[in-house]
Design a protein around this motif. Sequence first.
Motif, PDB file in Angstrom:
ATOM      1  N   ILE A 167      14.789  40.219 -27.155  1.00 17.83           N
ATOM      2  CA  ILE A 167      13.828  40.965 -26.456  1.00 17.83           C
ATOM      3  C   ILE A 167      14.110  40.888 -24.971  1.00 17.83           C
ATOM      4  O   ILE A 167      13.662  39.851 -24.255  1.00 17.83           O
ATOM      5  CB  ILE A 167      12.318  40.744 -26.613  1.00 17.83           C
ATOM      6  N   GLY A 168      14.984  41.645 -24.662  1.00 20.16           N
ATOM      7  CA  GLY A 168      15.403  41.867 -22.995  1.00 20.16           C
ATOM      8  C   GLY A 168      16.525  40.799 -23.043  1.00 20.16           C
ATOM      9  O   GLY A 168      17.154  40.725 -23.988  1.00 20.16           O
ATOM     10  N   LYS A 169      16.829  40.345 -21.651  1.00 20.92           N
ATOM     11  CA  LYS A 169      18.213  39.732 -21.739  1.00 20.92           C
ATOM     12  C   LYS A 169      17.959  38.171 -21.954  1.00 20.92           C
ATOM     13  O   LYS A 169      19.105  37.593 -22.078  1.00 20.92           O
ATOM     14  CB  LYS A 169      18.779  39.829 -20.379  1.00 20.92           C
ATOM     15  N   GLN A 170      16.877  37.844 -21.924  1.00 22.55           N
ATOM     16  CA  GLN A 170      16.403  36.227 -21.987  1.00 22.55           C
ATOM     17  C   GLN A 170      15.754  35.718 -23.193  1.00 22.55           C
ATOM     18  O   GLN A 170      15.594  34.699 -22.996  1.00 22.55           O
ATOM     19  CB  GLN A 170      16.023  35.593 -20.591  1.00 22.55           C
ATOM     20  N   ASN A 171      14.855  36.697 -23.594  1.00 24.47           N
ATOM     21  CA  ASN A 171      13.727  36.157 -24.641  1.00 24.47           C
ATOM     22  C   ASN A 171      14.462  36.500 -25.929  1.00 24.47           C
ATOM     23  O   ASN A 171      14.903  37.487 -26.347  1.00 24.47           O
ATOM     24  CB  ASN A 171      12.636  37.199 -24.471  1.00 24.47           C
ATOM     25  N   LEU A 172      14.013  35.475 -26.855  1.00 23.27           N
ATOM     26  CA  LEU A 172      14.719  35.598 -28.208  1.00 23.27           C
ATOM     27  C   LEU A 172      13.535  35.419 -29.360  1.00 23.27           C
ATOM     28  O   LEU A 172      12.846  34.461 -29.239  1.00 23.27           O
ATOM     29  CB  LEU A 172      15.671  34.790 -28.481  1.00 23.27           C
ATOM     30  N   LEU A 173      13.232  36.091 -30.034  1.00 22.77           N
ATOM     31  CA  LEU A 173      12.366  35.937 -31.372  1.00 22.77           C
ATOM     32  C   LEU A 173      13.393  35.561 -32.658  1.00 22.77           C
ATOM     33  O   LEU A 173      14.205  35.982 -33.038  1.00 22.77           O
ATOM     34  CB  LEU A 173      11.641  37.245 -31.749  1.00 22.77           C
ATOM     35  N   ASN A 174      12.889  34.306 -33.158  1.00 19.66           N
ATOM     36  CA  ASN A 174      14.080  33.902 -34.272  1.00 19.66           C
ATOM     37  C   ASN A 174      12.865  33.367 -35.523  1.00 19.66           C
ATOM     38  O   ASN A 174      11.912  32.731 -35.226  1.00 19.66           O
ATOM     39  CB  ASN A 174      14.469  32.665 -33.507  1.00 19.66           C
ATOM     40  N   LEU A 175      13.468  33.712 -36.697  1.00 18.48           N
ATOM     41  CA  LEU A 175      12.842  33.115 -37.856  1.00 18.48           C
ATOM     42  C   LEU A 175      13.790  32.626 -38.630  1.00 18.48           C
ATOM     43  O   LEU A 175      14.867  32.902 -38.865  1.00 18.48           O
ATOM     44  CB  LEU A 175      12.054  34.201 -38.397  1.00 18.48           C
ATOM     45  N   SER A 176      13.502  31.363 -39.194  1.00 21.04           N
ATOM     46  CA  SER A 176      14.560  30.399 -40.021  1.00 21.04           C
ATOM     47  C   SER A 176      13.627  29.944 -41.061  1.00 21.04           C
ATOM     48  O   SER A 176      12.577  29.214 -40.980  1.00 21.04           O
ATOM     49  CB  SER A 176      14.995  29.528 -39.115  1.00 21.04           C
ATOM     50  N   VAL A 177      13.936  30.117 -42.311  1.00 16.98           N
ATOM     51  CA  VAL A 177      13.522  29.552 -43.551  1.00 16.98           C
ATOM     52  C   VAL A 177      14.170  29.263 -44.473  1.00 16.98           C
ATOM     53  O   VAL A 177      15.250  30.121 -44.802  1.00 16.98           O
ATOM     54  CB  VAL A 177      12.308  30.638 -44.165  1.00 16.98           C
ATOM     55  N   ASN A 178      13.779  28.220 -45.176  1.00 15.14           N
ATOM     56  CA  ASN A 178      14.910  27.578 -46.354  1.00 15.14           C
ATOM     57  C   ASN A 178      13.986  27.240 -47.472  1.00 15.14           C
ATOM     58  O   ASN A 178      13.205  26.241 -47.458  1.00 15.14           O
ATOM     59  CB  ASN A 178      15.611  26.519 -45.769  1.00 15.14           C
ATOM     60  N   PHE A 179      13.912  28.071 -48.277  1.00 15.35           N
ATOM     61  CA  PHE A 179      12.931  27.902 -49.548  1.00 15.35           C
ATOM     62  C   PHE A 179      13.538  27.828 -50.809  1.00 15.35           C
ATOM     63  O   PHE A 179      14.929  28.472 -50.877  1.00 15.35           O
ATOM     64  CB  PHE A 179      11.825  28.776 -49.475  1.00 15.35           C
ATOM     65  N   GLY A 180      12.938  27.183 -51.898  1.00 13.64           N
ATOM     66  CA  GLY A 180      13.489  27.170 -53.205  1.00 13.64           C
ATOM     67  C   GLY A 180      12.708  26.652 -54.235  1.00 13.64           C
ATOM     68  O   GLY A 180      11.387  26.491 -54.013  1.00 13.64           O
ATOM     69  N   ASN A 202      12.339  23.650 -46.820  1.00 10.32           N
ATOM     70  CA  ASN A 202      13.125  22.454 -46.092  1.00 10.32           C
ATOM     71  C   ASN A 202      12.959  22.599 -44.683  1.00 10.32           C
ATOM     72  O   ASN A 202      13.287  23.345 -43.971  1.00 10.32           O
ATOM     73  CB  ASN A 202      14.746  22.694 -46.550  1.00 10.32           C
ATOM     74  N   GLY A 203      11.810  21.633 -44.027  1.00 13.95           N
ATOM     75  CA  GLY A 203      11.702  21.600 -42.916  1.00 13.95           C
ATOM     76  C   GLY A 203      12.777  20.939 -41.771  1.00 13.95           C
ATOM     77  O   GLY A 203      12.889  21.285 -40.585  1.00 13.95           O
ATOM     78  N   SER A 204      13.748  20.199 -42.560  1.00 11.37           N
ATOM     79  CA  SER A 204      14.838  19.455 -41.827  1.00 11.37           C
ATOM     80  C   SER A 204      15.779  20.507 -41.496  1.00 11.37           C
ATOM     81  O   SER A 204      16.380  20.330 -40.635  1.00 11.37           O
ATOM     82  CB  SER A 204      15.272  18.262 -42.624  1.00 11.37           C
ATOM     83  N   SER A 205      15.954  21.758 -42.282  1.00 12.82           N
ATOM     84  CA  SER A 205      16.803  22.515 -41.708  1.00 12.82           C
ATOM     85  C   SER A 205      16.195  23.594 -40.526  1.00 12.82           C
ATOM     86  O   SER A 205      16.781  24.585 -40.484  1.00 12.82           O
ATOM     87  CB  SER A 205      17.202  23.553 -42.889  1.00 12.82           C
ATOM     88  N   HIS A 246       5.940  28.313 -31.030  1.00  7.02           N
ATOM     89  CA  HIS A 246       6.819  28.228 -32.453  1.00  7.02           C
ATOM     90  C   HIS A 246       5.634  27.909 -33.501  1.00  7.02           C
ATOM     91  O   HIS A 246       4.543  27.592 -33.191  1.00  7.02           O
ATOM     92  CB  HIS A 246       7.399  27.024 -32.485  1.00  7.02           C
ATOM     93  N   ASP A 247       5.700  28.125 -34.684  1.00  5.27           N
ATOM     94  CA  ASP A 247       5.206  27.794 -35.815  1.00  5.27           C
ATOM     95  C   ASP A 247       6.171  27.087 -36.895  1.00  5.27           C
ATOM     96  O   ASP A 247       7.045  27.684 -37.462  1.00  5.27           O
ATOM     97  CB  ASP A 247       4.413  28.719 -36.390  1.00  5.27           C
ATOM     98  N   ARG A 248       6.223  25.841 -36.956  1.00  7.81           N
ATOM     99  CA  ARG A 248       7.221  25.030 -37.944  1.00  7.81           C
ATOM    100  C   ARG A 248       6.385  24.592 -39.243  1.00  7.81           C
ATOM    101  O   ARG A 248       5.250  24.146 -39.230  1.00  7.81           O
ATOM    102  CB  ARG A 248       7.890  23.975 -37.318  1.00  7.81           C
ATOM    103  N   PHE A 249       7.057  24.656 -40.643  1.00 11.66           N
ATOM    104  CA  PHE A 249       6.264  24.352 -41.670  1.00 11.66           C
ATOM    105  C   PHE A 249       7.340  23.770 -42.607  1.00 11.66           C
ATOM    106  O   PHE A 249       8.561  23.864 -42.617  1.00 11.66           O
ATOM    107  CB  PHE A 249       5.725  25.438 -42.390  1.00 11.66           C
ATOM    108  N   GLN A 250       6.888  22.843 -43.576  1.00 15.11           N
ATOM    109  CA  GLN A 250       7.801  22.187 -44.595  1.00 15.11           C
ATOM    110  C   GLN A 250       6.666  21.919 -45.729  1.00 15.11           C
ATOM    111  O   GLN A 250       5.757  21.417 -45.505  1.00 15.11           O
ATOM    112  CB  GLN A 250       8.165  20.696 -44.099  1.00 15.11           C
ATOM    113  N   TYR A 251       7.316  21.990 -46.976  1.00 17.79           N
ATOM    114  CA  TYR A 251       6.593  21.756 -48.107  1.00 17.79           C
ATOM    115  C   TYR A 251       7.592  21.281 -49.081  1.00 17.79           C
ATOM    116  O   TYR A 251       8.637  21.920 -49.717  1.00 17.79           O
ATOM    117  CB  TYR A 251       5.925  23.253 -48.748  1.00 17.79           C
ATOM    118  N   ALA A 252       7.304  19.858 -49.232  1.00 17.84           N
ATOM    119  CA  ALA A 252       8.573  19.142 -50.293  1.00 17.84           C
ATOM    120  C   ALA A 252       7.762  17.717 -50.806  1.00 17.84           C
ATOM    121  O   ALA A 252       6.933  17.254 -50.262  1.00 17.84           O
ATOM    122  CB  ALA A 252       9.847  18.976 -49.524  1.00 17.84           C
TER     123      ALA A 252
END
Length: 411
Positions: A88-101, A117-120, A138-144
């Motif tokens: 979003i613009g030149k310096q702002n970044l929206l990022n989503l990362s999810v590792n589930f199984g 997998n929260g460690s990833s 940020h909003d980080r999550f882990q279920y394991a």
Amino acid sequence: MVLWLILLSNSTAAQEAISSSLAGTAAAAAVQQQQQSPQYNYKYGDFRLLVIPSVSLEWNDNISLTKVDPQSDYIVTPMIGIQANYPIGKQNLLNLSVNFGYEKYFDHNQYSQFTINGSSGSGLSFDLVVKDVRINFHDRFQYAQLGAQQAAAAGPGTGTYGTFVNTVGLSSSWDMSRLTFTLGYDHQNTLATSSSFNQVNGASELFNAQAGYLVDSALTAGLQSTASLMTYQEDVLNNNNIYTFGVYADWKPGDFFTVHSGGGYTIYDPTSQPGDDQSQSLDTWYANLKLTHQATAHFTYTLGAGHEITPGFQSDAIEDWYVRPGASWNLIRNVSLATSLSYEHGDTLGAQVAGNDESRFDWYNGQVSLSYSPVKKVTMSLFYILTIRNSNASSDEYNQNLVGLQLSYTP
């Protein structure tokens, strides 16, 4: 290779040491890197989506984490890794990362469960830059199921011990050329995946502050402080307030060698539950060292060591020493080997869960992973993990062997 990446992810990277202001330039570089990255399955304008599927098959000779009559089983785990980002613009970044199984146990279905997998790095984050101030939401999550990967977890039934952890908050960094200030706040909720371990259910308010001074182009040093205010849902373990005050130093003499060190004093102040007379102040010192060195193009090693006090699993707190060396080799083309060791000595402190007789333990964990890429974008990894736990309480001792094969596809 997955095990090696997890090991590296547990290390704190040293701050870049350059004289110019970094908040805006670092954010702009991150956005540019995301835009130019060739790794994505789908692209629409500046939006990037990367999906990484994998599947693993494991054999575990002690899924119940017991010394007497251990249970063995085969486990198959299909996983999907999703990484999406949008600048979003030149310096702002929206990022989503999810590792589930899903972990499927062949003979003991009661252990089967979904996993995140929260460690990833599973979570949602947004980087916002305003002049020399960089803010991360940020909003980080882990279920394991944590099982043998958590040194404090032991005793009958702990094979099913696991948690859902959600951490939401923000951090900000103000770069004033040679002087950098960092502030952060997180609200963290922890819920056990089994009702047998509801004593760990609760919420924490986490605060951190840091001030660093750029001594020269390779060295940054300064002050750091944290505060953790923990409240449990059940009247089993004591609520607690933990405060730390100390100093730190980051040294990066080149692109291939980094050292982070820190130390100070910890104030651990349990708050008694109604009718409990076992609470006591558990103040101590803390220290940590994290080193990473890419010695050659084919060999990299890491070393972590320290002393700390943390909230316990079956007691108010655990005071522990730890040492965690690791190494990786690029043996030949498309073949790599990663190894890691971890040793932890812990002493349980304060109030204890009813029936817990443990006062000290020694936990050993060794991992080796051999990875091979037979064709482009496909990686096969054969891994072995050995865990040994000794304790003054014989019922909390166990050995576990785990061997597995993972297949993953990366565009």
